[in-house]
Write a protein that holds these residues in place. Structure first.
Motif, PDB file in Angstrom:
ATOM      1  N   ALA A  10      31.670  74.968  87.989  1.00  0.00           N
ATOM      2  CA  ALA A  10      31.401  74.891  86.555  1.00  0.00           C
ATOM      3  C   ALA A  10      32.074  73.629  86.028  1.00  0.00           C
ATOM      4  CB  ALA A  10      31.910  76.129  85.833  1.00  0.00           C
ATOM      5  N   VAL A  11      31.296  72.798  85.325  1.00  0.00           N
ATOM      6  CA  VAL A  11      31.767  71.488  84.893  1.00  0.00           C
ATOM      7  C   VAL A  11      31.747  71.406  83.367  1.00  0.00           C
ATOM      8  CG1 VAL A  11      31.213  69.022  84.909  1.00  0.00           C
ATOM      9  CG2 VAL A  11      30.980  70.362  86.999  1.00  0.00           C
ATOM     10  N   ASP A  39      29.620  75.829  77.901  1.00  0.00           N
ATOM     11  CA  ASP A  39      30.617  74.795  78.176  1.00  0.00           C
ATOM     12  C   ASP A  39      31.887  75.496  78.664  1.00  0.00           C
ATOM     13  OD1 ASP A  39      31.960  72.432  78.394  1.00  0.00           O
ATOM     14  OD2 ASP A  39      32.042  72.002  76.251  1.00  0.00           O
ATOM     15  N   PRO A  40      32.207  75.381  79.972  1.00  0.00           N
ATOM     16  CA  PRO A  40      31.598  74.513  80.977  1.00  0.00           C
ATOM     17  C   PRO A  40      30.224  75.018  81.441  1.00  0.00           C
ATOM     18  CG  PRO A  40      33.295  75.873  81.977  1.00  0.00           C
ATOM     19  CD  PRO A  40      33.382  76.113  80.490  1.00  0.00           C
ATOM     20  N   ALA A  62      37.539  63.022  90.943  1.00  0.00           N
ATOM     21  CA  ALA A  62      37.791  61.687  90.381  1.00  0.00           C
ATOM     22  C   ALA A  62      37.023  61.483  89.073  1.00  0.00           C
ATOM     23  CB  ALA A  62      37.412  60.612  91.392  1.00  0.00           C
ATOM     24  N   VAL A  63      35.774  61.971  89.041  1.00  0.00           N
ATOM     25  CA  VAL A  63      34.987  61.871  87.812  1.00  0.00           C
ATOM     26  C   VAL A  63      35.660  62.641  86.685  1.00  0.00           C
ATOM     27  CG1 VAL A  63      32.840  62.598  86.713  1.00  0.00           C
ATOM     28  CG2 VAL A  63      32.770  61.445  88.923  1.00  0.00           C
ATOM     29  N   GLY A  68      39.747  62.732  81.768  1.00  0.00           N
ATOM     30  CA  GLY A  68      40.975  63.408  81.372  1.00  0.00           C
ATOM     31  C   GLY A  68      40.920  64.907  81.565  1.00  0.00           C
ATOM     32  N   LEU A  69      40.106  65.368  82.527  1.00  0.00           N
ATOM     33  CA  LEU A  69      39.911  66.795  82.768  1.00  0.00           C
ATOM     34  C   LEU A  69      40.532  67.213  84.096  1.00  0.00           C
ATOM     35  CD1 LEU A  69      36.133  66.902  81.763  1.00  0.00           C
ATOM     36  CD2 LEU A  69      38.048  67.771  80.400  1.00  0.00           C
ATOM     37  N   PRO A  70      40.957  68.455  84.206  1.00  0.00           N
ATOM     38  CA  PRO A  70      41.521  68.942  85.475  1.00  0.00           C
ATOM     39  C   PRO A  70      40.430  69.172  86.501  1.00  0.00           C
ATOM     40  CG  PRO A  70      41.381  70.734  83.894  1.00  0.00           C
ATOM     41  CD  PRO A  70      40.993  69.480  83.147  1.00  0.00           C
TER      42      PRO A  70
END
Length: 293
Positions: A10-11, A39-40, A62-63, A68-70
């Motif tokens: 889940a992004v 969301d996510p 990395a993306v 700035g996300l875990p």
């Protein structure tokens, strides 16, 4: 026979476009559950046997870090064995996008007589023309060819080179295609040759607009950039500086909700919105630099 794997994760929505590009350009087939505007966003990625799941997971991390996300957890499960190449071919049939007929070498049917053929192999999912963002660009280019003549074209972040090739087939023009990834440069050159436009399309490696060849060939009548919202915003001043008066820009790789921010960045750089084209969750913008400033 080879075995596919299914990855679930889940992004956060803000990073969905970037994760989509990363996953599909790596050869994964992506499905996003956008019902209810979550969301996510729940994702399922179908991974071919040759795709390194660990490397993909590290790339996604990395993306997310860039936003700035875990990191998020990626779970894997094996799917029933299939012939992966046959599966890719089945999932990427030939399609029509504007005036273009986009197909891979696995397609045996001849292109329609009135269509412009574009051959791009199925392994290059994000740049194959099957992504909604690329389809929107091809449709926009088809429309522009009805009313505009262009002689100098820049394809910024060219990927497989499909848009550069499309422009070379629509107009008697010279196209400079640039990408930050050396592998994309090689693939784009190969595809230009495959489609008979190697003499019209020059492909170089460049981090954005930094390569000297980009400034040397400017100004451009048309700039194409099917990348992501964040770099589109960052590149807006450079794009305007390299665009000829009266020149056009076709921008994509952004989601519908990102369209206003990208438009505002280019408005601040002096460009006026000409057209908005949406396919699914993806938006394509056509902008113009005024003829007289």
């Amino acid at each position: 026979m080879s075995q596919l794997r299914l990855a679930r994760l889940a992004v956060p929505r803000v990073a969905l476009a970037a994760v989509d590009e990363l996953a599909t350009s790596a050869g994964a087939a992506l499905w996003a559950d956008l019902a209810g505007d979550p969301d996510p966003v729940p994702l399922e990625l179908t991974l071919p046997p040759a795709l390194d799941a660990t490397a993909l997971s590290e790339g996604i991390t990395a993306v997310l870090e860039a936003f700035g996300l875990p990191p998020v957890e990626l779970t894997l499960e094996d799917l029933p064995e299939k012939d992966w190449l046959e599966e890719v071919h089945r999932s990427l049939p030939a399609l029509n996008a504007g005036r273009f007929y986009v197909y891979g070498s696995h397609v045996s049917d001849p292109p329609p007589a009135e269509a412009i053929p574009l051959q791009v192999e199925a392994a290059l999912a994000f740049g194959s023309g099957h992504h909604e963002s690329t389809q929107a660009c091809l449709e926009a280019l088809s429309d522009l060819a009805e009313s505009h003549l262009v002689g100098r074209v820049l394809d910024m972040g060219c990927g497989s080179g499909i848009l550069a090739i499309a422009a070379a087939k629509l107009w008697p023009c010279r196209v400079l295609a640039a990408d930050i990834h050396a592998e994309s440069v090689l693939v784009a050159r190969e595809n230009a040759g495959l489609n008979g436009v190697a003499g019209e399309v020059t492909v170089i490696e460049s981090d954005g607009y930094q390569a000297p060849a980009i400034a040397e060939a400017a100004p451009y009548d048309l700039i194409l950039a099917n990348i992501l919202a964040k770099p589109l915003i960052a590149f807006a001043p450079a794009l305007a500086a390299h665009l000829a008066p009266g020149g056009l820009a076709v921008l994509a790789g952004l989601m519908v909700q990102e369209g206003e921010a990208v438009r505002e960045a280019h408005k601040a750089a002096g460009l006026a919105l000409q057209q908005v084209r949406d396919i699914g969750a993806w938006r394509c913008l056509v902008l113009k630099r005024p003829s007289a400033e």
